[in-house]
Design an enzyme around this catalytic site. Structure first.
Site, mmCIF file in Angstrom:
data_model
loop_
_atom_site.group_PDB
_atom_site.id
_atom_site.type_symbol
_atom_site.label_atom_id
_atom_site.label_comp_id
_atom_site.label_asym_id
_atom_site.label_seq_id
_atom_site.Cartn_x
_atom_site.Cartn_y
_atom_site.Cartn_z
ATOM 1 N N GLU B 80 1.082 -1.181 -0.219
ATOM 2 C CA GLU B 80 -0.251 -0.349 0.102
ATOM 3 C C GLU B 80 0.702 1.231 0.183
ATOM 4 O O GLU B 80 0.767 2.148 -0.432
ATOM 5 C CB GLU B 80 -0.816 -0.276 1.104
ATOM 6 C CG GLU B 80 -2.591 -0.845 0.784
ATOM 7 C CD GLU B 80 -2.139 -2.140 1.499
ATOM 8 O OE1 GLU B 80 -0.889 -2.628 1.893
ATOM 9 O OE2 GLU B 80 -2.949 -3.323 1.127
ATOM 10 N N HIS B 149 -12.374 -3.933 9.127
ATOM 11 C CA HIS B 149 -12.093 -3.401 8.464
ATOM 12 C C HIS B 149 -13.688 -2.749 8.024
ATOM 13 O O HIS B 149 -14.653 -3.022 7.197
ATOM 14 C CB HIS B 149 -12.958 -5.303 7.540
ATOM 15 C CG HIS B 149 -11.561 -6.276 6.888
ATOM 16 N ND1 HIS B 149 -10.599 -6.035 7.471
ATOM 17 C CD2 HIS B 149 -12.055 -6.574 5.803
ATOM 18 C CE1 HIS B 149 -9.382 -7.108 6.503
ATOM 19 N NE2 HIS B 149 -10.401 -6.974 5.516
#
Lengths: 341, 345
Positions: B80, B149
């Site tokens: 990322e 999440h």
């Protein structure tokens, strides 16, 4: 105790260089290195006056890497840098006056007093970006290379960083991506063995950095960072590879920082490295060893060097005077370029 | 089928925008925006983990690689920070990357490049460089999404100069804001909500943009002003519609862009109602609710007839289990309760 030794051969065996390169080019490399050294020494001499309100990370001792690398680049090739920007900026033909104005916090600095010495940027000469976060510019250079690839340009992107830069996770991510996409990028690691005052041995296992980089599946070499011609040839080969679609290259160049991590003067006396180690590296100073090589080859005399020295100092003093006479920013300047239209 | 697909499929929406014209699904609207941007600007490229897989990022990237090639629409390594830096470097050199993330939680790995690099270069190099890039992610909720999440991180980024933050709530806006974000010359974050992905709505064909920094009234009323964006607004709308039966008329402002913030529309409504409730999908503390609430107290105190209220998430990580979740997330009932209290005063 000398922990990190110079283990190369200097200019031994480089006698044929004169035939391989034009004389003018060989002398130019010397002048470029000397110029950076003299600029750095003048910055250092004046730093205590507090006119330059900016952190400095001098490249004294590391001139050969910037000069050797940039000699192999075109103006349109892009160079990305770390916090130690002075040598990169000057070798990439960044304007000296704009650099000193920036360091004196003037509005006509190369980035309008928004960056200081760690952000010497001038896109007109391909000095494209810097980061004051270790390894911060590495993925950005990969993105720059991806752009060249997507746009079909034969432009090469180069990024400079130190040995500590290889410890950041993002460097591994960037090497992997560059290998995956065969990006036209050169990862140039100046291994000066210390991150601020932390020696390499406390940060990495005994292993050669360029071999570690090779594990990512890109070409990786080690080159004498005190030998401007060796650096030039290694970068030239990497540039050729990049332009021909052969992908990325990692170059490890062992060099030595003759000064503290930041600020003026040496700090070896604080005990993190032995003064004897510094002395040993000063013996293989990239400028003096190269000068002896050129002098032995009959390409330069002491008188010519003195003339060169005087010429450069004239330019340097004039640039300092210019910076000191330049205007400061006004409050309204704070508000420009927050967003781009 | 993604793990929470069944849950998302089961959500039923009343179309808040029952206008005439073509009806399109939310994900398809984004897909269309990306398609148009790729077709019109060779500088646009789309990347992200799984943008070319069968799930196609909830369908938003479906078919794009086949149409525009693997050089311009590509899957990425699980890197990322590295990829955010790659996007930054590409944007600095004239490209317009659109970096898709499954969940905002993964953007936290890339804060160094996003917060310290992408958002800073334009200012730091005195305008020599622009960084036109879009970072997209869908906030998760339910089916065990849990603490890692389901995070709504817009509040963490609100205070970063140089960034823009967009949170659409309709398919029309999702397409128009995506096209505006891609055309913008700054790093723009788009936070979608997973629960809006199956919503249908009116979506014009072809190119259009919804301007960044402009809010819109979703409901007119004079008793209270409710501001927010994304799924929090959906919940507020449900509450407001319920209360209309009791004669409580809420005015609802969909901010659409949190940064830059449309202060004008908030002031205009607050002047009329004198009461403001701020709703957000993120934590109430230190985030969007806190900032807008503070703004109301600082700038429009004279309009206020009752204290500013906020409905966001409590200062607690998201629990994964179904029952605990019901206590954690504010529902329409809870929002209605707050509105009632405020209107009574």
């Amino acid at each position: 105790m000398i922990r990190y030794e110079y283990s190369e051969n200097g200019y031994q065996g480089w006698g044929a260089a004169r035939g391989r390169f034009q004389d003018e080019f060989l002398v130019r490399l010397f002048r470029d290195m000397l110029r950076i050294r003299l600029i750095e020494e003048e910055i250092e001499r004046r730093y205590h006056q507090d006119q330059m309100k900016t952190p400095i990370h001098l490249v004294i001792g590391q001139e050969a890497t910037s000069v050797g690398c940039c000699a192999a680049l075109r103006k349109t090739d892009l160079l990305y840098s770390s916090h130690r920007t002075h040598g990169n900026y000057l070798a990439k033909s960044g304007d000296l006056k704009a650099m000193l104005c920036e360091m004196h916090c003037r509005i006509n600095g190369c980035v309008g007093s928004r960056g200081g010495s760690m952000h010497l940027i001038d896109k007109s000469v391909g000095m494209a970006g810097t980061s004051a976060i270790v390894a911060g510019a590495i993925p950005i250079a990969a993105g720059s290379a991806l752009t060249a690839q997507l746009q079909g340009l034969d432009r090469v992107s180069v990024v400079f960083f130190g040995d500590a830069g290889t410890e950041e996770g993002v460097t591994s991510e960037s090497l992997n991506f560059a290998a995956l996409k065969k990006l036209p990028v050169i990862f140039f690691c100046e291994n000066n063995f210390y991150s601020v005052q932390s020696p390499l041995a406390t940060r990495q296992p005994p292993r050669e950095i360029y071999k570690w980089a090779a594990g990512y599946g890109i070409a990786s070499v080690r080159v004498d960072g005190a030998n401007v011609l060796a650096v030039y040839e290694a970068v030239r080969e990497a540039v050729k590879r990049a332009r021909e679609g052969g992908g990325a290259t990692f170059i490890e160049a062992p060099v030595y920082r003759f000064r503290a991590h930041g600020g003026a003067g040496d700090d070896s006396h604080t005990g993190y490295r032995d003064t004897a180690e510094l002395k040993a590296w000063e013996e293989v100073c990239p400028i003096e060893t190269y000068f002896r090589f050129l002098a032995d080859a009959g390409l330069i005399t002491i008188a010519q060097r003195e003339h060169m020295h005087a010429e450069i100092m004239l330019e340097v003093i004039e640039a300092f005077d210019y910076a000191l006479a330049s205007p400061n920013p006004e409050e309204k300047d704070l508000y420009a370029h927050i967003y781009s239209d | 089928m993604p793990w929470d697909e069944g849950l998302v499929n089961s959500l039923v929406y009343e179309a808040p925008d029952p206008g005439t014209g073509r009806s399109l699904g939310y994900a398809k609207a984004i897909n269309e925006a990306l398609d148009i941007a790729l077709a019109h600007d060779p500088g646009v490229f789309v990347l992200g983990q799984g943008v070319d897989d069968p799930g196609a990022m909830f369908g938003t990237t479906r078919g794009l690689q086949e149409k525009y090639g693997a050089a311009r629409v590509f899957d990425t390594p699980l890197s990322e920070e590295g990829m955010m830096g790659v996007c930054t470097g590409a944007a600095m050199n004239g490209m317009r990357p659109v970096y898709m993330h499954n969940r905002p939680d993964f953007i936290l790995l890339a804060f160094n490049q996003l917060v310290t690099h992408a958002s800073k270069y334009h200012y730091m190099d005195n305008g020599q460089t622009t960084v036109p890039m879009v970072v997209w992610a869908a906030i998760g909720r339910g089916w065990g999404s849990g603490a890692q999440h389901s995070q709504s991180i817009q509040g963490l980024l609100l205070g970063v100069p140089g960034l823009k933050i967009v949170m659409p709530s309709t398919p029309y806006d999702a397409k128009g804001l995506m096209l505006a974000a891609i055309a913008d010359n700054n790093p723009v974050l788009i936070f979608e909500h997973r629960w809006l992905m199956k919503k249908d709505g009116t979506v014009p064909e072809g190119f259009y943009t919804v301007p960044l920094g402009k809010g819109i009234y979703r409901r007119r009323g004079s008793d209270i002003t409710i501001v927010g964006a994304s799924h929090a607004l959906e919940v507020a709308l449900q509450a407001a519609n319920k209360l209309a039966a009791d004669g409580i008329e809420s005015e609802i402002i969909d901010l659409r862009t949190l940064k830059p913030l449309d202060e004008q529309i908030i002031a205009e409504s607050l002047k009329k109602t004198g009461k403001i409730l701020v709703v957000d999908t993120g934590w109430a503390m230190g985030g969007v609710c806190a900032e807008i609430g503070c703004l109301a107290a600082e700038k429009w105190f004279d309009y206020l007839k009752s204290p500013v209220r906020r409905v966001g998430l409590p200062d607690i990580p998201t629990p994964a289990g179904y029952t605990l979740e019901q206590f954690y997330y504010p529902d329409a009932e809870k929002v209605a309760g707050v509105i009632r209290e405020m209107v009574k005063k």
